[in-house]
Design an enzyme around this catalytic site. Structure first.
Site, PDB file in Angstrom:
ATOM      1  N   HIS A   7     -34.724  -6.748 -10.334  1.00  0.00           N
ATOM      2  CA  HIS A   7     -34.871  -5.501 -11.087  1.00  0.00           C
ATOM      3  C   HIS A   7     -35.627  -4.443 -10.301  1.00  0.00           C
ATOM      4  CE1 HIS A   7     -38.701  -7.589 -12.001  1.00  0.00           C
ATOM      5  NE2 HIS A   7     -39.207  -6.382 -12.150  1.00  0.00           N
ATOM      6  N   GLU A  43     -42.149  -2.827 -22.179  1.00  0.00           N
ATOM      7  CA  GLU A  43     -40.996  -2.665 -21.293  1.00  0.00           C
ATOM      8  C   GLU A  43     -39.700  -2.653 -22.070  1.00  0.00           C
ATOM      9  OE1 GLU A  43     -40.136  -6.043 -18.745  1.00  0.00           O
ATOM     10  OE2 GLU A  43     -39.240  -7.025 -20.469  1.00  0.00           O
ATOM     11  N   GLN A  54     -35.984  -1.876 -15.255  1.00  0.00           N
ATOM     12  CA  GLN A  54     -37.110  -2.188 -16.135  1.00  0.00           C
ATOM     13  C   GLN A  54     -37.954  -0.927 -16.309  1.00  0.00           C
ATOM     14  OE1 GLN A  54     -40.291  -4.477 -14.250  1.00  0.00           O
ATOM     15  NE2 GLN A  54     -40.527  -5.728 -16.071  1.00  0.00           N
ATOM     16  N   HIS A  78     -41.994  -0.537  -8.757  1.00  0.00           N
ATOM     17  CA  HIS A  78     -41.894  -1.741  -7.925  1.00  0.00           C
ATOM     18  C   HIS A  78     -40.452  -2.228  -7.819  1.00  0.00           C
ATOM     19  CE1 HIS A  78     -42.335  -3.547 -11.989  1.00  0.00           C
ATOM     20  NE2 HIS A  78     -41.603  -4.544 -11.507  1.00  0.00           N
ATOM     21  N   GLU A 128     -42.367  -7.538  -6.294  1.00  0.00           N
ATOM     22  CA  GLU A 128     -42.505  -8.622  -7.266  1.00  0.00           C
ATOM     23  C   GLU A 128     -41.484  -9.709  -6.920  1.00  0.00           C
ATOM     24  OE1 GLU A 128     -41.770  -7.318 -11.271  1.00  0.00           O
ATOM     25  OE2 GLU A 128     -42.011  -9.313 -12.130  1.00  0.00           O
TER      26      GLU A 128
HETATM   27 CO    CO Z   1     -41.150  -6.123 -12.813  1.00  0.00          CO
END
Ligand code: CO
Length: 133
Positions: A7, A43, A54, A78, A128
């Site tokens: 994502h 989220e 996201q 991210h 991540e």
């Molecule tokens: Co994330």
């Protein structure tokens, strides 16, 4: 180590406004909504192919995403990469001298096992690792 882009995380001041924007402009429908207290966010996930977008709204100004928006404004926060084994991937990164945010994995969105590596290690991009449950 990486199998797919899991994502893209985007910091938004208002989840409702952002969901409406993505619906009206890109025709995306929310797939999943969740409050993740441990990360200080609410989220919403959209699915695009086998990856997700996201949207992240901070629960308050004194949260990581709240501070991010204060410092850098809303936008790309991210990149989440899918891996088969977060623990093993963390060990590999550590061996390569990559600065980590999480030394041990934690539970993230949708019950997935996740861990963050420090943006300093990737030219300013927070990374991540995501192991699907
Ligand atoms: Co994330």
């Amino acid at each position: 180590m990486l199998t797919e882009i899991d994502h893209i995380g985007i910091a938004v001041p208002s989840l409702d406004d952002a969901v409406e924007l993505y619906r009206a402009t890109l025709g995306l429908a929310p797939l999943h909504a969740e409050k993740i207290e441990s990360q200080g966010v609410r989220e919403v996930l959209f699915k695009v192919g086998s990856s997700y977008v996201q949207l992240l709204e901070p629960l308050g100004p004194d949260t990581p995403v709240g501070r991010f928006i204060e410092r850098r404004g809303p936008g790309l926060h991210h990149v989440g990469y899918r891996v088969e084994d977060v623990t093993a991937s963390l060990a590999e990164l550590k061996e390569r001298g990559v600065r980590l945010v999480d030394e041990v994995p934690r539970i993230g969105s949708m019950g997935n096992t996740i861990a963050f590596a420090h943006p300093e290690a990737f030219g300013g991009v927070l990374v991540e690792l995501v192991e699907a449950r």
